[in-house]
Design an enzyme around this catalytic site. Sequence first.
Site, mmCIF file in Angstrom:
data_model
loop_
_atom_site.group_PDB
_atom_site.id
_atom_site.type_symbol
_atom_site.label_atom_id
_atom_site.label_comp_id
_atom_site.label_asym_id
_atom_site.label_seq_id
_atom_site.Cartn_x
_atom_site.Cartn_y
_atom_site.Cartn_z
ATOM 1 N N LYS A 19 0.871 -1.186 0.000
ATOM 2 C CA LYS A 19 0.000 0.000 0.000
ATOM 3 C C LYS A 19 0.900 1.226 0.000
ATOM 4 O O LYS A 19 1.424 1.637 1.034
ATOM 5 C CB LYS A 19 -0.873 -0.025 1.263
ATOM 6 C CG LYS A 19 -2.202 0.652 1.153
ATOM 7 C CD LYS A 19 -2.164 2.124 0.859
ATOM 8 C CE LYS A 19 -1.738 2.954 2.042
ATOM 9 N NZ LYS A 19 -1.568 4.386 1.676
ATOM 10 N N GLU A 73 9.526 1.183 10.806
ATOM 11 C CA GLU A 73 10.535 2.216 10.494
ATOM 12 C C GLU A 73 9.820 3.551 10.651
ATOM 13 O O GLU A 73 9.068 3.960 9.769
ATOM 14 C CB GLU A 73 11.037 2.042 9.055
ATOM 15 C CG GLU A 73 11.750 0.737 8.780
ATOM 16 C CD GLU A 73 13.137 0.690 9.388
ATOM 17 O OE1 GLU A 73 13.641 1.723 9.860
ATOM 18 O OE2 GLU A 73 13.717 -0.414 9.406
ATOM 19 N N CYS A 80 13.483 10.750 7.085
ATOM 20 C CA CYS A 80 13.493 10.384 8.505
ATOM 21 C C CYS A 80 14.911 10.509 9.060
ATOM 22 O O CYS A 80 15.103 10.673 10.258
ATOM 23 C CB CYS A 80 12.982 8.962 8.664
ATOM 24 S SG CYS A 80 13.843 7.834 7.575
ATOM 25 N N GLU A 121 9.823 16.411 14.545
ATOM 26 C CA GLU A 121 10.469 16.213 13.255
ATOM 27 C C GLU A 121 10.077 17.376 12.329
ATOM 28 O O GLU A 121 8.892 17.626 12.132
ATOM 29 C CB GLU A 121 9.931 14.890 12.704
ATOM 30 C CG GLU A 121 10.786 14.248 11.705
ATOM 31 C CD GLU A 121 10.242 12.869 11.336
ATOM 32 O OE1 GLU A 121 9.062 12.567 11.574
ATOM 33 O OE2 GLU A 121 11.034 12.085 10.781
#
Length: 487
Positions: free
Chosen positions: A184, A260, A294, A391
């Site tokens: 997906k 992750e 990331c 982040e």
Amino acid sequence: MSTPTESSVLESVHPQLFIGGQWRDAEGGGTFAVHDPSSGKALVVVADASVADGTAALDAAVAAQSDWAATPPRDRGEILRSAFETLTERADELALLMTLEMGKAIKESKAEITYGAEFFRWFSEEAVRVAGRYSTAPNGATRLLTLKQPVGPCLMITPWNFPLAMGTRKIGPAIAAGCTMVVKPAGLTPLTMLWLAQVLADSGLPDGVLNVVTTSRTGEVMEPIIRDPRLRKLTFTGSTEVGRRLVEQSADGLLRVSMELGGNAPFLVFDDADVDAAVDGAMLAKMRNIGEACTAANRFIVHESVAAEFGEKLSKRMSSLVVGRGTDDGVDVGPLVEEKQRDKVAELVDDAVTQGATVLTGGSAVEGDGWFYQPTVLNEVPEGARLRKEEIFGPVAPIITFSDEEEGLTIANDTEFGLVAYAFTRDLSRVVRVYEGLETGMVGINQGIVSNPAAPFGGVKASGFGREGGTEGIEEYLETKYVGLAL
Ligand code: NAP
């Protein structure tokens, strides 16, 4: 092949679901649009899968599992190798497609293709190296054998920031190990994965081994697959918030899970560092993928004795970058992926400035069409600023100063995340203290990039668990079976 054009690459994608080796529309014919982030305009529409379509994709993966597990490892490896060759040969085409849906400059899309394709080459080589062991029990009465078998059907959910590589580092080891899968891709960038599905089919991947489902009703369509007892593994790359929810959903089925998740990478520059090398590393660690990685350096933690020089040199480099549509010649920095992301970056910068940070360069969104934000360096970012904890996912480099090694490490570890850290120093003893003391799954010493298909990529703490790439990567798709053999 002739030079790819925007319309030719868009037309080369099947905008449908790929289930059991067939391209098909979603149940009821629903679609959703994919947009160009440099203009906000729709590029194409793709199939919008229903819950029944999701189940059909899992049915196909389950039906293909036993034959696929029995396929010789060499054959599985050759399919990956062939797909690697095609990705390499057709990199111009795919780079244009990826830039159109995701925004990054063409040269960055090409770099991702090199990186993403390499997972196929790496795992084509790993496919034939899966082995067990044999030993004599300590009492000598029996023999102990272990063998490795594929985990079984997997669900792979991937993010928009690396539309190819975040898929290939799951698909590569799953194919090598003999697992079937439902993939997906992110709703913002599904085209690259649809293109890849056709490449894998053309490379000889049997029907049903890889199935691709695009949907705008993500949670509604994914949850029944995760809760289906036939699914054996969930592998997710994305935000920590969604990852936590998916771990809960996977508990009933006791799935094998790889996560992750998000990062908040510290980038330490010590007083003995080569500052020019640190600035080179900082540009990579911050600006790869427009900061939408990331692994992006989220906090530059710089010794007070070199902070002024580092800030000045970094600002000069950042302000010289060309911002524009990723398809245009000479562009370094494309748009952020969507309006929401651009506004979040602006909010984090405004918050830091309100709390006392100073702007060395940049500091605002670019006026006009698309979701552009200026490459930005912020100095003296105070402790309460949100971007020290959150982040950023954009082209913003916040500088924080420290006065001794212990303080630097304490600031670096002061985050719930633990994906990667970078450190620049020329003192070998300090190097060891630093990489042992950092609470992360990966460390870059005197380098601003760690991603490498031959190395185990992954995090600790709220950055997740499991490793992708390296010799560890295939283990995530294998079960160990032990056989006790009496004499
Ligand atoms: P996201 O919102 O968590 O989405 C990631 C994927 O999860 C997308 O395919 C998304 O589908 C899907 N998803 C969203 N809600 C879901 C639900 N309720 N159930 C099942 N699937 C769901 O993250 P993102 O904004 O795309 O990506 C950015 C994040 O990914 C950042 O935090 C970044 O650090 C992280 N990331 C981590 C790594 C790593 O290796 N550690 C690598 C790259 C990115 P839709 O697109 O349809 O919403």
